[in-house]
Scaffold this active site. Structure first.
Site, mmCIF file in Angstrom:
data_model
loop_
_atom_site.group_PDB
_atom_site.id
_atom_site.type_symbol
_atom_site.label_atom_id
_atom_site.label_comp_id
_atom_site.label_asym_id
_atom_site.label_seq_id
_atom_site.Cartn_x
_atom_site.Cartn_y
_atom_site.Cartn_z
ATOM 1 N N GLU A 137 7.644 4.980 0.825
ATOM 2 C CA GLU A 137 7.872 3.924 -0.165
ATOM 3 C C GLU A 137 6.600 3.775 -1.006
ATOM 4 O O GLU A 137 5.522 3.557 -0.459
ATOM 5 C CB GLU A 137 8.176 2.617 0.570
ATOM 6 C CG GLU A 137 8.488 1.464 -0.343
ATOM 7 C CD GLU A 137 8.663 0.149 0.418
ATOM 8 O OE1 GLU A 137 7.918 -0.077 1.391
ATOM 9 O OE2 GLU A 137 9.533 -0.643 0.030
ATOM 10 N N GLU A 167 13.253 -8.021 7.541
ATOM 11 C CA GLU A 167 13.661 -7.487 6.229
ATOM 12 C C GLU A 167 12.535 -6.581 5.756
ATOM 13 O O GLU A 167 11.471 -7.064 5.371
ATOM 14 C CB GLU A 167 13.868 -8.637 5.241
ATOM 15 C CG GLU A 167 14.896 -9.654 5.679
ATOM 16 C CD GLU A 167 16.321 -9.158 5.509
ATOM 17 O OE1 GLU A 167 16.530 -8.184 4.764
ATOM 18 O OE2 GLU A 167 17.214 -9.741 6.132
ATOM 19 N N LEU A 168 12.758 -5.271 5.778
ATOM 20 C CA LEU A 168 11.633 -4.336 5.663
ATOM 21 C C LEU A 168 11.717 -3.438 4.430
ATOM 22 O O LEU A 168 12.386 -3.762 3.464
ATOM 23 C CB LEU A 168 11.554 -3.529 6.960
ATOM 24 C CG LEU A 168 11.603 -4.396 8.244
ATOM 25 C CD1 LEU A 168 11.542 -3.542 9.488
ATOM 26 C CD2 LEU A 168 10.515 -5.455 8.245
ATOM 27 N N CYS A 192 11.737 -4.923 -3.031
ATOM 28 C CA CYS A 192 12.227 -4.119 -1.903
ATOM 29 C C CYS A 192 13.469 -3.317 -2.270
ATOM 30 O O CYS A 192 13.687 -2.238 -1.745
ATOM 31 C CB CYS A 192 12.508 -5.021 -0.714
ATOM 32 S SG CYS A 192 13.594 -6.400 -1.121
ATOM 33 N N LYS A 252 4.100 -18.811 6.922
ATOM 34 C CA LYS A 252 2.828 -18.170 6.553
ATOM 35 C C LYS A 252 3.052 -17.463 5.225
ATOM 36 O O LYS A 252 3.743 -16.444 5.160
ATOM 37 C CB LYS A 252 2.383 -17.156 7.607
ATOM 38 C CG LYS A 252 1.020 -16.569 7.270
ATOM 39 C CD LYS A 252 0.928 -15.138 7.711
ATOM 40 C CE LYS A 252 -0.191 -14.390 7.024
ATOM 41 N NZ LYS A 252 -0.053 -14.241 5.564
HETATM 42 P P1 NAD Z 1 3.048 -6.498 4.922
HETATM 43 O O1 NAD Z 1 3.907 -6.103 6.072
HETATM 44 O O2 NAD Z 1 1.707 -5.913 4.823
HETATM 45 O O3 NAD Z 1 2.836 -8.091 4.889
HETATM 46 C C1 NAD Z 1 3.913 -9.001 4.806
HETATM 47 C C2 NAD Z 1 3.454 -10.358 5.352
HETATM 48 O O4 NAD Z 1 3.210 -10.230 6.748
HETATM 49 C C3 NAD Z 1 2.144 -10.873 4.742
HETATM 50 O O5 NAD Z 1 2.242 -12.283 4.573
HETATM 51 C C4 NAD Z 1 1.118 -10.515 5.800
HETATM 52 O O6 NAD Z 1 -0.016 -11.344 5.754
HETATM 53 C C5 NAD Z 1 1.927 -10.736 7.073
HETATM 54 N N1 NAD Z 1 1.460 -10.007 8.257
HETATM 55 C C6 NAD Z 1 0.868 -8.792 8.312
HETATM 56 N N2 NAD Z 1 0.599 -8.461 9.609
HETATM 57 C C7 NAD Z 1 1.077 -9.473 10.376
HETATM 58 C C8 NAD Z 1 1.109 -9.713 11.786
HETATM 59 N N3 NAD Z 1 0.625 -8.836 12.673
HETATM 60 N N4 NAD Z 1 1.670 -10.859 12.236
HETATM 61 C C9 NAD Z 1 2.202 -11.752 11.364
HETATM 62 N N5 NAD Z 1 2.170 -11.591 10.022
HETATM 63 C C10 NAD Z 1 1.623 -10.454 9.531
HETATM 64 O O7 NAD Z 1 3.913 -6.196 3.612
HETATM 65 P P2 NAD Z 1 3.446 -6.295 2.088
HETATM 66 O O8 NAD Z 1 2.719 -5.061 1.722
HETATM 67 O O9 NAD Z 1 2.824 -7.583 1.830
HETATM 68 O O10 NAD Z 1 4.864 -6.304 1.332
HETATM 69 C C11 NAD Z 1 5.451 -5.164 0.829
HETATM 70 C C12 NAD Z 1 6.519 -4.642 1.784
HETATM 71 O O11 NAD Z 1 7.515 -5.646 1.976
HETATM 72 C C13 NAD Z 1 7.253 -3.442 1.230
HETATM 73 O O12 NAD Z 1 7.420 -2.505 2.253
HETATM 74 C C14 NAD Z 1 8.606 -4.020 0.804
HETATM 75 O O13 NAD Z 1 9.655 -3.093 0.767
HETATM 76 C C15 NAD Z 1 8.810 -5.067 1.832
HETATM 77 N N6 NAD Z 1 9.768 -6.084 1.378
HETATM 78 C C16 NAD Z 1 11.006 -6.128 1.953
HETATM 79 C C17 NAD Z 1 11.952 -7.050 1.502
HETATM 80 C C18 NAD Z 1 13.335 -7.108 2.087
HETATM 81 O O14 NAD Z 1 14.049 -8.090 1.833
HETATM 82 N N7 NAD Z 1 13.771 -6.115 2.856
HETATM 83 C C19 NAD Z 1 11.610 -7.935 0.473
HETATM 84 C C20 NAD Z 1 10.331 -7.858 -0.081
HETATM 85 C C21 NAD Z 1 9.412 -6.934 0.378
#
Ligand code: NAD
Length: 516
Positions: free
Chosen positions: A385, A253-254, A287, A180
């Site tokens: 963050e 990975e958050l 991240c 996705k």
């Molecule tokens: P998000 O959690 O809002 O969304 C991430 C993905 O998850 C999107 O594709 C979204 O559509 C999907 N999603 C959301 N709710 C869902 C659910 N209930 N079920 C399944 N999929 C769902 O995050 P974001 O705002 O898009 O990204 C930014 C965040 O990602 C920041 O906190 C950043 O630190 C983190 N991040 C972490 C890493 C890492 O490697 N640790 C890398 C990149 C980004």
């Protein structure tokens, strides 16, 4: 500015690869102007289920094809990514608003993980004999079986490289993938996928779906055999809970609130130049970006001056070339979040050392790289963050004070230490609570180490991608044991009584011989 190698025809052709049976689309804007870049097909929950069913069939053949065939295909994809890099760089820039340099980091990461997993999979995952606890009585082997079809969920910020970091090891391990993609970044992922399909990955084996998380994301986590999630801690917790209920594995990975310690033996100008990149590459929407800078008070004066000078001189821009040092924020939502964090901090007494301004004169979501001082715990920017454009600078009086401050966060993704002393660097690195620690660099040392595990501690995640751990996520280890018939194992009370002394002797002998 030269014309992009990417074109509306290409967007339409790539969009056709999204598994979507309906005609509904999502308008995806480009950050350089805010105007619509392309229309992305919207998948439904039924499309997700279809994609899984087809991926499952393709996966059975892919798993049987063996390591050598998978390695051949993945290494061909590696070369195609490099051949197509100009088009991929254009797409990444157009979709994300980041600079060419930061887009290049994505491509380099994608080829690195492709090469590593293609070449390492057999060594890490081939079946092998293990020593039996009952030598001569039984022999044992471990086999690693692909888990099946993996659900991969990726965010918008590093769409192409994050996709590669989860999808490629899954493919190398013999799994299929339904991914996705976030709406923003989907084109880059589809173009990356095309390189793998052209290299010989069956089209159904790596399916891409797009659409609202509440429908498409939920459907994916309902049926996947394993889930790889990259995104916020709040969403990761929900996905981890669901995976736990279904008794499937997940890697999460958050988020992060990454700290950098600048010790008192650095060259301030070099440290400032590296800090500017560590905090504001991809405009802080990475991240592992640095959001907290702890500077030893002995070097704070010259370091601050050099940092301000460096950021004031930096060029912001959106052209498709290596012409800008920093790019745009990715979306209106990102701009609103950054502005809210800044307004809250300033209202509560923080001081803007450099930056602090929205720059609509360059593009709708451009924002100056911003460094704050005087940040206090009541401000959003202190512990939350921001994920864009703002870093806070604090003074420290000793290495220990810096370590305590860095570790005071609930997050633990990445950290960095700048010092001229290798001994101090190691001592500080050992004490920092983070999944990666970079010495004299912000994040690229560990990010590029694709043979090493990457992930977070505390609220920054669970599980690891990259390295052997990244491959082992995608297999079930199965132990197959066979008795030799040379000695009958006890079955009755009498046989146990007779053979127990022999087994005690065996345990003692194995310890003396240091045989595990
Ligand atoms: P998000 O959690 O809002 O969304 C991430 C993905 O998850 C999107 O594709 C979204 O559509 C999907 N999603 C959301 N709710 C869902 C659910 N209930 N079920 C399944 N999929 C769902 O995050 P974001 O705002 O898009 O990204 C930014 C965040 O990602 C920041 O906190 C950043 O630190 C983190 N991040 C972490 C890493 C890492 O490697 N640790 C890398 C990149 C980004």
């Amino acid at each position: 500015m030269r014309a992009p190698t990417a074109s509306p025809d290409l967007y339409a052709s790539l969009s056709d690869d999204v598994v979507a049976s309906g005609s509904e689309t999502i308008s995806v804007p480009t950050p350089s102007t805010g105007e619509t870049l392309h229309e992305l097909p919207r998948s439904s929950a039924d499309d997700v289920h279809d994609a899984f069913a087809r991926a499952k069939l393709a996966q059975l053949a892919w798993a049987r094809a063996g390591f050598a065939e998978r390695r051949r295909v993945l290494l061909r994809a590696h070369d195609l990514i490099l051949e197509r890099r100009d088009m991929l760089l254009d797409l990444i820039q157009l979709e994300s608003g980041k600079t060419r340099g930061q887009a290049f980091e994505e491509i380099f990461e994608a080829v690195s993980v492709t090469r590593y997993n293609a070449l390492a999979a057999r060594k890490v995952l081939h079946g092998r004999p293990v020593r039996s606890g009952l030598p001569t009585v039984a022999t044992s082997r471990v086999q690693f079986r692909p888990k099946g079809v993996v659900g991969v969920i990726t965010p918008w910020n590093f769409a192409l490289s994050l996709a590669a970091m989860d999808v490629v090891p899954a493919l190398a391990a013999g799994c299929g993938v339904v991914q996705k993609a976030d709406d923003q970044g989907a084109l880059s992922i589809l173009a990356l996928r095309r390189a793998f399909i052209d290299a010989g990955v069956p089209a159904a084996l790596w399916a891409v779906v797009a659409g609202p998380a509440a429908e498409v994301g939920e459907a994916l986590t309902d049926v996947a055999d394993y889930v790889c999630f990259t995104g916020s801690t709040a969403t990761g917790r929900k996905i981890g809970e669901k995976a736990g209920r279904r008794l499937i594995g997940s890697s999460l990975e958050l988020g992060g609130k990454n700290a950098l310690l600048v010790l008192d033996d650095v060259d301030p100008a070099t440290a400032a130049a590296n800090t500017a990149h560590a905090a504001f590459s991809a405009m802080g929407q990475l991240c592992v970006s640095i959001e907290r800078i702890y500077v030893h008070q002995k070097v704070a004066g010259p370091f601050q001056l050099a940092l301000v000078e460096r950021l004031r001189a930096a060029k912001l821009g959106s052209g498709l070339g290596f012409g800008a040092d920093f790019g745009s924020l990715a979306s209106a939502a990102q701009l609103a979040r950054v502005q809210a964090h800044l307004d809250d901090a300033v209202a509560k007494g923080a001081v803007v050392l450099v930056g602090g301004k929205h720059r609509p004169d360059i593009g709708p979501w451009f924002f100056e790289p911003t460094v704050l001082t005087g940040v206090t715990p009541d401000m959003l920017v202190y512990a939350e963050e921001t994920f864009g454009a703002i870093a806070s600078l604090y003074l420290i009086g000793s290495d220990e004070e810096g370590v305590l401050a860095a570790n005071s966060s609930e997050y633990g993704l990445n950290a960095a230490v700048f010092t001229a002393s290798p001994g101090r660097a190691r001592r500080v690195a050992d004490a920092l609570e983070a999944g990666s620690v970079n010495i004299n660099e912000g994040y690229r040392g560990s990010f590029a180490s694709v043979a090493a595990p990457m992930g977070g501690v505390k609220q920054s995640g669970l599980g690891r991608r990259n390295g052997e751990a990244g491959l082992l996520r995608f297999v079930e280890p199965v132990t197959i044991s066979s008795v030799t018939g040379l000695l009958q194992l006890p079955r009755t009370a009498q046989e146990y009584e007779q053979k127990a002394p022999l087994l005690v002797l065996l345990a003692q002998a194995l310890k003396v011989l240091r045989l595990r």
